[in-house]
Design a protein around this motif. Structure first.
Motif, PDB file in Angstrom:
ATOM      1  N   VAL A  70       0.846  -1.197   0.000  1.00 19.37           N
ATOM      2  CA  VAL A  70       0.000   0.000   0.000  1.00 19.37           C
ATOM      3  C   VAL A  70       0.881   1.246   0.000  1.00 19.37           C
ATOM      4  O   VAL A  70       0.684   2.179  -0.781  1.00 19.37           O
ATOM      5  N   VAL A  71       1.884   1.257   0.874  1.00 25.51           N
ATOM      6  CA  VAL A  71       2.802   2.398   0.959  1.00 25.51           C
ATOM      7  C   VAL A  71       3.733   2.410  -0.252  1.00 25.51           C
ATOM      8  O   VAL A  71       3.973   3.459  -0.862  1.00 25.51           O
ATOM      9  N   TRP A  74       1.998   3.740  -3.305  1.00 23.81           N
ATOM     10  CA  TRP A  74       1.823   5.197  -3.263  1.00 23.81           C
ATOM     11  C   TRP A  74       3.138   5.908  -3.570  1.00 23.81           C
ATOM     12  O   TRP A  74       3.176   6.870  -4.337  1.00 23.81           O
ATOM     13  N   ASP A  77       3.840   5.705  -7.229  1.00 24.44           N
ATOM     14  CA  ASP A  77       2.985   6.624  -7.988  1.00 24.44           C
ATOM     15  C   ASP A  77       3.433   8.074  -7.862  1.00 24.44           C
ATOM     16  O   ASP A  77       3.455   8.823  -8.844  1.00 24.44           O
ATOM     17  N   ARG A  78       3.793   8.483  -6.620  1.00 25.99           N
ATOM     18  CA  ARG A  78       3.906   9.914  -6.319  1.00 25.99           C
ATOM     19  C   ARG A  78       5.330  10.425  -6.103  1.00 25.99           C
ATOM     20  O   ARG A  78       5.589  11.619  -6.303  1.00 25.99           O
ATOM     21  N   ASN A 127       4.503  -2.118  -7.868  1.00 28.47           N
ATOM     22  CA  ASN A 127       5.075  -1.328  -8.953  1.00 28.47           C
ATOM     23  C   ASN A 127       5.421  -2.176 -10.163  1.00 28.47           C
ATOM     24  O   ASN A 127       5.276  -1.725 -11.306  1.00 28.47           O
ATOM     25  N   SER A 254      -9.491   3.672   3.854  1.00 28.71           N
ATOM     26  CA  SER A 254      -8.958   4.340   2.654  1.00 28.71           C
ATOM     27  C   SER A 254      -9.864   4.092   1.452  1.00 28.71           C
ATOM     28  O   SER A 254     -10.079   4.997   0.637  1.00 28.71           O
ATOM     29  N   MET A 417      -4.777   6.236  -9.495  1.00 28.25           N
ATOM     30  CA  MET A 417      -4.705   5.577  -8.189  1.00 28.25           C
ATOM     31  C   MET A 417      -4.399   4.089  -8.331  1.00 28.25           C
ATOM     32  O   MET A 417      -4.589   3.309  -7.401  1.00 28.25           O
ATOM     33  N   PHE A 420      -1.621   2.443  -5.859  1.00 32.86           N
ATOM     34  CA  PHE A 420      -2.117   2.403  -4.482  1.00 32.86           C
ATOM     35  C   PHE A 420      -3.175   1.321  -4.316  1.00 32.86           C
ATOM     36  O   PHE A 420      -3.160   0.559  -3.344  1.00 32.86           O
ATOM     37  N   SER A 424      -3.268  -1.951  -1.990  1.00 33.89           N
ATOM     38  CA  SER A 424      -4.307  -2.266  -1.010  1.00 33.89           C
ATOM     39  C   SER A 424      -4.878  -3.663  -1.243  1.00 33.89           C
ATOM     40  O   SER A 424      -5.242  -4.365  -0.289  1.00 33.89           O
TER      41      SER A 424
END
Length: 501
Positions: A70-71, A74, A77-78, A127, A254, A417, A420, A424
């Protein structure tokens, strides 16, 4: 969407880009499944842990391993970019398996090594899958086939390691087995370095900009802190259990926040993703038996000599029986991929929900076979053919459920998204694996240090296998009842798709 600093330049084909991701995933799976094939046996046979403690530690490790994507998703992605995050995860797992080898002589390093592996998997898994999704963006039919072939290809690595590492453990000791897992990641990283240009145009936005040193430093500092925290959690079973439930609650919250903030056009797809993700995670309750109750069943109640007509063809150790899962997946994957394409061309493609229903039917059948085998074995050992055929049904069920779980996210979740949500989903898998370990303890035998070699007999596992068979059949009934709702939400998603994307 794929981003590139030079949109006009010639780019590698989808197949060549896909091959780079598959290659490093293959070696990552070589390391992970090789480690998994011997870790429980190391705990029970060499460390002297009882079944209950060893099963729950395996469950907590699995939960943390699948919670952290999950982390990692993210951050891919970011912050880091999907390619950088995947590479960081591969390097970390190479170090984690090397630390496990050290733990065979300094046992206090075992939970440290498990923490390193869990964090590294958090970067790698979502990823790598997100890169496959970006390679086949906007082509749902090709995406389902790609993820099925992806599942088949990576099982080449897991088959090789699951056959190799138990043999290495029995012949040279667990340190050599864990070191071989680390060596596999090193080979995979070398291959990636040679072929990395084929992914130059594939990735998330941060992949195409320099990584600020401040961001890199913060990520490395965070990794160190999380590894230290996991070391503490994994060494304390009650705390580990509480963390699993907390992680599950955070994912549900979430999902609720994402749904509330989503545009109206995106919500039908999110509803489909949530429903199918919950159905998909349930499979991993049954999958977790392969590394807990079924491995101990093989150790204590299954004959290792595989033969026909009184002639022994080959022998398998308890850990090597886990290799039946990827072997069956490789055998069945091409046929399923062909069937998906054939049905799609004929306009009769099965929905993912229908594939899940068929998959759970096969899961139920697999545990019926194990149950009948355990009953027939009584206080003795059973034929290894029970394992071979039951693993066949379970593995085809996995292709129809687990093999398409990430395709659910790729198909129904907006790309922004995607990583992420893939993370999840992997967390939900981890929670299910922890539940699977708890269920495996219904057949736990805690004789102490000698538990691994006590001939308890096949019948001790019959009750557990019957419960699992009935549970899977119940899931089939629920999925069937939800099919009309799934069809409606899918139609709504397809109607809104141009606006949602």
């Amino acid at each position: 969407m794929n981003f590139s600093p030079s949109a006009g330049a010639a780019q590698p084909s989808r197949a060549s880009s896909f091959a780079v991701v598959v290659a490093i995933e293959l070696w990552e799976r070589f390391g992970y499944y090789g480690m998994q094939a011997v870790l429980l046996l190391f705990m029970v046979q060499h460390m002297g842990l009882g079944d209950t403690q060893a099963n729950l530690l395996m469950g907590a490790f699995a939960a943390m391993t699948y919670a952290l994507p999950v982390v990692g998703g993210w951050l891919g992605d970011r912050v880091l970019g999907s390619r950088r995050a995947m590479l960081l995860g591969a390097v970390g797992m190479m170090c984690g398996y090397a630390t496990l080898a050290l733990a065979t002589v300094q046992v206090q390093f075992m939970t440290v090594a498990m923490g390193i592996i869990a964090v590294s998997n958090g970067f790698f898994k979502p990823n790598a899958a997100n890169l496959v999704r970006r390679i086949y963006d906007d082509d749902d039919a090709a995406l389902d086939s790609a993820f099925t072939l992806y599942y088949m290809a990576v099982n080449v690595g897991s088959t090789a390691s699951t056959l190799l590492t138990p043999w290495l453990q029995n012949r040279f000791g667990p340190a050599v087995a864990f070191a071989a897992c680390s060596a596999g990641l090193f080979v995979g990283l070398c291959m990636y370095v040679v072929r990395r240009r084929r992914l130059a145009r594939i990735g998330s936005v941060p992949d195409f900009a320099p990584l600020p040193p401040r961001h890199a430093g913060m990520v490395l500092l965070g990794i160190g802190g999380v590894i230290g925290a996991l070391d503490l959690v994994l060494a304390r079973p009650t705390l580990a259990r509480d963390c699993v439930w907390l992680a599950a609650l955070l994912v549900l919250l979430s999902w609720a926040v994402i749904y509330r903030r989503a545009a109206a056009a995106q919500r039908p797809g999110l509803r489909m993703a949530y429903m199918l993700s919950i159905q998909g995670m349930l499979y991993f309750i049954f999958y977790q038996q392969t590394v807990t109750s079924l491995t101990l069943f093989a150790l204590r109640a299954v004959r290792g000599q595989v033969g026909v007509g009184g002639v022994t063809l080959f022998s398998m150790s308890a850990g090597q029986f886990q290799a039946l899962n990827p072997i069956w997946i490789m055998l069945a994957s091409p046929a399923l991929a062909f069937a998906y394409r054939r049905l799609a061309r004929a306009g009769r493609d099965l929905s993912i929900a229908q594939k899940f229903m068929i998959g759970f039917s096969l899961v139920s059948l697999s545990f019926v076979v194990w149950w009948l085998g355990a009953l027939s074995g009584g206080t003795g050992r059973v034929s290894p053919w029970i394992m071979i055929w039951a693993y066949g049904f379970l593995s085809v069920g996995e292709l129809l459920i687990g093999g398409l779980g990430l395709a659910v996210i790729a198909r129904y979740v907006p790309p922004a998204m995607g990583a992420f949500m893939m993370g999840s989903y992997l967390l939900a898998m981890g929670v299910a694996m922890y539940l699977g370990s708890m269920i495996a303890n219904l057949a736990a035998i805690d004789h102490g240090a000698g538990a691994a070699v006590v001939p308890v007999g096949a019948g001790a596992y019959a009750g557990l296998f019957l419960d699992l068979a009935v549970g899977a059949a119940g899931i089939v009934a629920v999925v069937a009842l939800l099919l009309p709702l799934a069809r409606r939400w899918d139609r709504q998603h397809m109607a809104a798709k141009p606006e949602a994307l």
